[in-house]
Design an enzyme around this catalytic site. Structure first.
Site, PDB file in Angstrom:
ATOM      1  N   CYS A  33       0.811  -1.225   0.000  1.00 50.54           N
ATOM      2  CA  CYS A  33       0.000   0.000   0.000  1.00 50.54           C
ATOM      3  C   CYS A  33       0.839   1.268   0.000  1.00 50.54           C
ATOM      4  O   CYS A  33       0.326   2.354  -0.258  1.00 50.54           O
ATOM      5  CB  CYS A  33      -0.937  -0.009   1.192  1.00 50.54           C
TER       6      CYS A  33
ATOM      7  N   HIS B  40      -3.680   6.705   3.214  1.00 51.51           N
ATOM      8  CA  HIS B  40      -4.015   5.390   2.675  1.00 51.51           C
ATOM      9  C   HIS B  40      -5.430   5.034   3.124  1.00 51.51           C
ATOM     10  O   HIS B  40      -5.801   5.266   4.271  1.00 51.51           O
ATOM     11  CB  HIS B  40      -3.007   4.349   3.165  1.00 51.51           C
TER      12      HIS B  40
ATOM     13  N   ASN C 214     -10.072  -0.921   0.549  1.00 57.03           N
ATOM     14  CA  ASN C 214      -8.616  -0.767   0.477  1.00 57.03           C
ATOM     15  C   ASN C 214      -8.134  -1.337  -0.866  1.00 57.03           C
ATOM     16  O   ASN C 214      -8.184  -2.548  -1.068  1.00 57.03           O
ATOM     17  CB  ASN C 214      -7.984  -1.510   1.656  1.00 57.03           C
TER      18      ASN C 214
HETATM   19  N1  ACO Z   1     -17.642  -9.538  10.425  1.00 60.08           N
HETATM   20  C1  ACO Z   1     -17.979  -9.842  11.698  1.00 60.08           C
HETATM   21  N2  ACO Z   1     -17.078 -10.152  12.633  1.00 60.08           N
HETATM   22  C2  ACO Z   1     -15.778 -10.174  12.275  1.00 60.08           C
HETATM   23  C3  ACO Z   1     -15.358  -9.876  10.969  1.00 60.08           C
HETATM   24  C4  ACO Z   1     -16.348  -9.556  10.027  1.00 60.08           C
HETATM   25  N3  ACO Z   1     -16.051  -9.244   8.748  1.00 60.08           N
HETATM   26  N4  ACO Z   1     -14.025  -9.954  10.926  1.00 60.08           N
HETATM   27  C5  ACO Z   1     -13.607 -10.296  12.142  1.00 60.08           C
HETATM   28  N5  ACO Z   1     -14.669 -10.430  12.968  1.00 60.08           N
HETATM   29  C6  ACO Z   1     -14.680 -10.804  14.379  1.00 60.08           C
HETATM   30  C7  ACO Z   1     -13.404 -11.487  14.791  1.00 60.08           C
HETATM   31  O1  ACO Z   1     -13.492 -12.867  14.512  1.00 60.08           O
HETATM   32  C8  ACO Z   1     -13.380 -11.197  16.283  1.00 60.08           C
HETATM   33  O2  ACO Z   1     -14.227 -12.140  16.924  1.00 60.08           O
HETATM   34  P1  ACO Z   1     -13.762 -12.831  18.307  1.00 60.08           P
HETATM   35  O3  ACO Z   1     -13.579 -11.671  19.267  1.00 60.08           O
HETATM   36  O4  ACO Z   1     -14.898 -13.716  18.591  1.00 60.08           O
HETATM   37  O5  ACO Z   1     -12.480 -13.528  17.970  1.00 60.08           O
HETATM   38  C9  ACO Z   1     -14.055  -9.835  16.411  1.00 60.08           C
HETATM   39  O6  ACO Z   1     -14.731  -9.608  15.159  1.00 60.08           O
HETATM   40  C10 ACO Z   1     -13.114  -8.695  16.660  1.00 60.08           C
HETATM   41  O7  ACO Z   1     -11.994  -8.820  15.816  1.00 60.08           O
HETATM   42  P2  ACO Z   1     -10.813  -7.802  15.911  1.00 60.08           P
HETATM   43  O8  ACO Z   1      -9.711  -8.323  15.076  1.00 60.08           O
HETATM   44  O9  ACO Z   1     -10.544  -7.420  17.318  1.00 60.08           O
HETATM   45  O10 ACO Z   1     -11.461  -6.518  15.225  1.00 60.08           O
HETATM   46  P3  ACO Z   1     -10.798  -5.127  15.062  1.00 60.08           P
HETATM   47  O11 ACO Z   1     -11.564  -4.114  15.792  1.00 60.08           O
HETATM   48  O12 ACO Z   1      -9.299  -5.160  15.267  1.00 60.08           O
HETATM   49  O13 ACO Z   1     -11.036  -4.854  13.498  1.00 60.08           O
HETATM   50  C11 ACO Z   1      -9.830  -4.915  11.441  1.00 60.08           C
HETATM   51  C12 ACO Z   1     -10.500  -5.725  12.547  1.00 60.08           C
HETATM   52  C13 ACO Z   1     -10.919  -4.085  10.762  1.00 60.08           C
HETATM   53  C14 ACO Z   1      -9.227  -5.889  10.441  1.00 60.08           C
HETATM   54  C15 ACO Z   1      -8.744  -3.997  12.042  1.00 60.08           C
HETATM   55  O14 ACO Z   1      -7.894  -4.740  12.890  1.00 60.08           O
HETATM   56  C16 ACO Z   1      -7.928  -3.313  10.979  1.00 60.08           C
HETATM   57  O15 ACO Z   1      -8.413  -2.493  10.226  1.00 60.08           O
HETATM   58  N6  ACO Z   1      -6.624  -3.626  10.916  1.00 60.08           N
HETATM   59  C17 ACO Z   1      -5.752  -3.017   9.929  1.00 60.08           C
HETATM   60  C18 ACO Z   1      -5.999  -3.682   8.620  1.00 60.08           C
HETATM   61  C19 ACO Z   1      -5.317  -2.985   7.477  1.00 60.08           C
HETATM   62  O16 ACO Z   1      -5.211  -1.785   7.441  1.00 60.08           O
HETATM   63  N7  ACO Z   1      -4.898  -3.822   6.539  1.00 60.08           N
HETATM   64  C20 ACO Z   1      -4.421  -3.364   5.312  1.00 60.08           C
HETATM   65  C21 ACO Z   1      -2.960  -3.060   5.277  1.00 60.08           C
HETATM   66  S1  ACO Z   1      -2.594  -2.552   3.691  1.00 60.08           S
HETATM   67  C22 ACO Z   1      -1.817  -3.741   2.719  1.00 60.08           C
HETATM   68  O17 ACO Z   1      -0.636  -3.845   2.711  1.00 60.08           O
HETATM   69  C23 ACO Z   1      -2.695  -4.644   1.832  1.00 60.08           C
END
Ligand code: ACO
Length: 327
Positions: free
Chosen positions: A110, A254, A284
């Site tokens: 990214c 980003h 993204n």
């Molecule tokens: N729908 C419903 N529930 C979900 C989903 C979904 N799509 N995805 C995960 N959950 C659940 C998980 O299983 C977890 O359940 P559990 O507590 O029973 O285990 C719960 O939701 C909470 O999960 P978390 O990982 O704590 O959620 P978080 O608030 O951290 O949000 C997210 C997750 C959105 C992925 C966040 O961590 C994030 O944005 N991280 C950065 C991601 C990013 O920017 N990636 C791209 C980098 S760029 C590149 O190089 C491609």
């Protein structure tokens, strides 16, 4: 060095959060509240990354008034190339008929478009190249595990491009890139990767069944690293440009997660309305995200001549970059 023109392209097919509710155990409310994403674009099976890139490039060339013959360097930032080789940039070169250019890809996920901006800047400032096309393009839908709700709700396809040229020495305003920060930390390679399909793990029927040729992400670790590194990079880029946060007219971050953008705004004490967001429409799009946002910000009139624009991106590697450009 100045940005002479921008362009972008997203595929026609829209995949909404409601559509994803039918694929995996998720809800529109979960996706929107955790990320800010409502829908994303998905390329057609026959649309490769170079097709998205070529459309965006043509729009940038038209916007800059530049012909294919004038291009002397093409850099494509992508993590979803058409083929291992040749480079996607060479596919784009052929599509455009830009036969005077040297063409190559870079891989910085990214952060790729900002890495490309910095590489192009060196080529132009050294007098080595005059008219450079940089493109951020990704078709992440092809490397997404559509059964994994942790990742499939986040990504989309698209491309953005910019034409860069030497600054007009008679222009009294110093426009173009004022400062840049580029960094990477290879200790974090495991928090975001496509483990299979490369030389480390050639793809086999068994590991393809386990979807090891798709995006694997430790979301919370990526989130924490993104906030830490992007905030620091923004502060350094602003200081290197001799500016203060209040001198920033617009931040183009980003487009991964609105909560990461909010954290940057809070740290820099930037009003949230100074952050340009389009992730609700596209999700993204990795290397394309900043490039598409830059083009949309330019075309919507959000940037005026002389404005200080902060660009900041992070991604797999871990790789991150920030830049101040004077528009
Ligand atoms: N729908 C419903 N529930 C979900 C989903 C979904 N799509 N995805 C995960 N959950 C659940 C998980 O299983 C977890 O359940 P559990 O507590 O029973 O285990 C719960 O939701 C909470 O999960 P978390 O990982 O704590 O959620 P978080 O608030 O951290 O949000 C997210 C997750 C959105 C992925 C966040 O961590 C994030 O944005 N991280 C950065 C991601 C990013 O920017 N990636 C791209 C980098 S760029 C590149 O190089 C491609």
């Amino acid at each position: 060095m100045t940005i002479a023109g921008t362009g972008s392209y997203v595929p026609e097919r829209v995949l909404t959060n409601a559509d994803l509710e039918k694929l995996v155990d998720t809800t529109d409310d979960w996706i929107f509240s955790r990320t800010g994403i409502r829908e994303r674009r998905i390329a057609a099976p026959e649309e490769a990354t170079s097709h998205l890139a070529t459309h965006a490039a043509r729009r940038a060339m038209e916007n800059a008034g530049v012909t294919a013959e004038q291009l002397d360097l093409i850099i494509v930032a992508t993590i979803s190339p058409d083929t291992f080789f040749p480079s996607t940039a060479c596919h784009v070169q052929r599509n455009l008929g830009a036969l005077n250019a040297v063409a190559f890809d870079i891989s910085a996920a990214c952060a790729g478009f900002l890495y490309a901006l910095q590489i192009a800047r060196h080529f132009i400032n050294s007098g080595n190249r005059k008219t450079v096309l940089i493109i951020g393009a990704d078709k992440l839908s092809g490397i997404t595990n559509w059964q994994d709700r942790n990742t499939c709700v986040l990504f989309g396809d698209g491309a953005g491009a910019a034409i860069l040229q030497a600054r007009d020495p008679t222009d009294p305003t110093p426009r173009g890139v004022l400062s840049t920060v580029m960094a990477s930390d290879g200790r974090l390679t495991d928090i975001l990767s496509v483990p299979g399909g490369g030389s480390a793990m050639p793809i086999t029927p068994e590991n393809a069944d386990q979807r090891l040729n798709t995006i694997h992400m430790m979301g919370r670790e990526v989130f924490k690293a993104a906030v830490k590194h992007t905030c620091e990079a923004c502060e350094t880029a602003i200081a290197r440009a001799g500016l203060k946060p209040e001198d920033i007219s617009l931040m183009i971050p980003h487009q991964a997660n609105v909560r990461i953008v909010d954290a940057i705004c809070e740290r820099l004490k930037l009003p949230p309305e100074k952050a340009f967001l389009n992730l609700h429409k596209y999700g993204n799009t990795s290397g394309a995200a900043i490039a598409i946002a830059l083009d949309e910000a330019a075309r919507s009139g959000r940037m005026k001549k002389g404005d200080n624009i902060l660009l900041v991106a992070f991604g797999a590697g871990f790789a991150w970059a920030a830049s101040i450009i004077r528009w």
